[in-house]
Scaffold this active site. Structure first.
Site, PDB file in Angstrom:
ATOM      1  N   CYS A 161      35.649  50.900  42.564  1.00  0.00           N
ATOM      2  CA  CYS A 161      36.692  49.639  42.534  1.00  0.00           C
ATOM      3  C   CYS A 161      37.875  49.843  43.460  1.00  0.00           C
ATOM      4  O   CYS A 161      38.765  50.883  43.499  1.00  0.00           O
ATOM      5  CB  CYS A 161      37.480  49.534  41.189  1.00  0.00           C
ATOM      6  SG  CYS A 161      38.456  47.883  41.368  1.00  0.00           S
TER       7      CYS A 161
ATOM      8  N   CYS B 242      35.398  45.390  48.896  1.00  0.00           N
ATOM      9  CA  CYS B 242      35.484  45.058  47.811  1.00  0.00           C
ATOM     10  C   CYS B 242      33.937  45.064  47.074  1.00  0.00           C
ATOM     11  O   CYS B 242      33.260  44.334  47.639  1.00  0.00           O
ATOM     12  CB  CYS B 242      36.097  43.680  47.242  1.00  0.00           C
ATOM     13  SG  CYS B 242      35.937  43.000  45.609  1.00  0.00           S
TER      14      CYS B 242
END
Ligand code: DGL
Length: 258
Positions: free
Chosen positions: A69, A178
């Site tokens: 993440c 991302c």
């Protein structure tokens, strides 16, 4: 055992190449769907969620942690190693391997990421360390749309409206920083001119993990997926990513996470 976490289904884009590289490793994945998306949260919230995710994976036996993440990268401070009793080198994140893989390039880079990632300046600082300036673009609505399984047309509309803010002639390559964004790669491909290269850091990070732990992670190839809330898009994505693999999906009771 390797523990890997993300806010939701995005980290599957790191888990998939990792499974291919380390088929014998036992891996537990945690997707914090109840608290997703992470990308518009404050640094304080992200730090709390990061600590919770690592604690959960440690409690399930993880000795190596992969933070799949980008949005929590700025929360992975050195103090975590002592407070969570993680040995040195037991945590691999997205930023270092990504920047290292691009440090020699003379391409003009655009980093697409969540607001939290861009606000934290973590990529900008890391690229500055290797003498490189980058352009950045936040796409605040994209990860959430991917997480809820939005249709292709909606993803494309989001990508198009955000990329309109950029002078695309000044860009040679776009980094999808991302882990949800590679799942919208078709939208980026349709909106970007053909000559713009699209970079998915997931493969570089998976290779970094494999290099670091290939000799010790020789288990039985078990894969366990844990999510903090039920999610049909997560189940569908897992099925698509691992059509021939055995795995279980466990949905946590609320008490187990913050
Ligand atoms: N996939 C995560 C990232 O790489 C978080 C996306 C989100 O939940 O907003 O930044």
């Amino acid at each position: 055992m390797i523990g890997i976490f993300d806010s939701g289904l995005g980290g599957l884009t790191v888990l998939k190449p990792l499974r291919e590289l380390l088929p014998r490793a036992d891996i537990t994945y945690f997707g914090d769907i109840r608290n997703a998306p992470y990308g518009n949260r404050s640094h304080e919230e992200l730090t709390r969620l990061t600590v919770d995710a690592i604690r959960l994976l440690r409690a399930h036996g993880a000795t190596g942690i992969v933070s799949a993440c980008n949005s929590v990268s700025a929360s992975l401070s050195l103090s975590l190693f002592d407070t969570l009793e993680l040995g040195p080198g037991r945590l691999i994140e997205m930023v270092g391997p990504t920047v290292a893989s691009l440090k020699g390039t003379d391409e003009r880079l655009l980093l697409c990421a969540t607001s939290a990632t861009i606000r934290s300046q973590i990529y900008q600082s890391a690229f500055a360390m290797v003498g490189k300036d980058i352009a950045t673009l936040a796409l605040p609505d994209l990860a959430g749309a991917v997480e809820r399984g939005a249709p292709q047309a909606e993803l494309e509309a989001i990508v198009l409206s955000e990329l309109m803010e950029i002078n695309i002639d000044s860009i040679d390559a776009v980094i999808l920083a991302c882990t949800h964004y590679p799942l919208a790669v078709e939208a980026f491909r349709r909106v970007l001119p053909d000559h713009v290269r699209i970079i998915n850091p997931g493969t570089v990070v998976a290779a970094r993990v494999a290099r670091a732990w290939e000799h010790e992670e020789t288990g039985e190839g078990r894969m366990r997926l844990i999510i903090s809330a039920e999610s049909a898009p997560f189940r569908a994505m897992a099925k698509q990513a691992f059509p021939d693999e055995d795995y279980e999906i466990e949905v946590l009771e609320h008490a187990e996470t913050a």
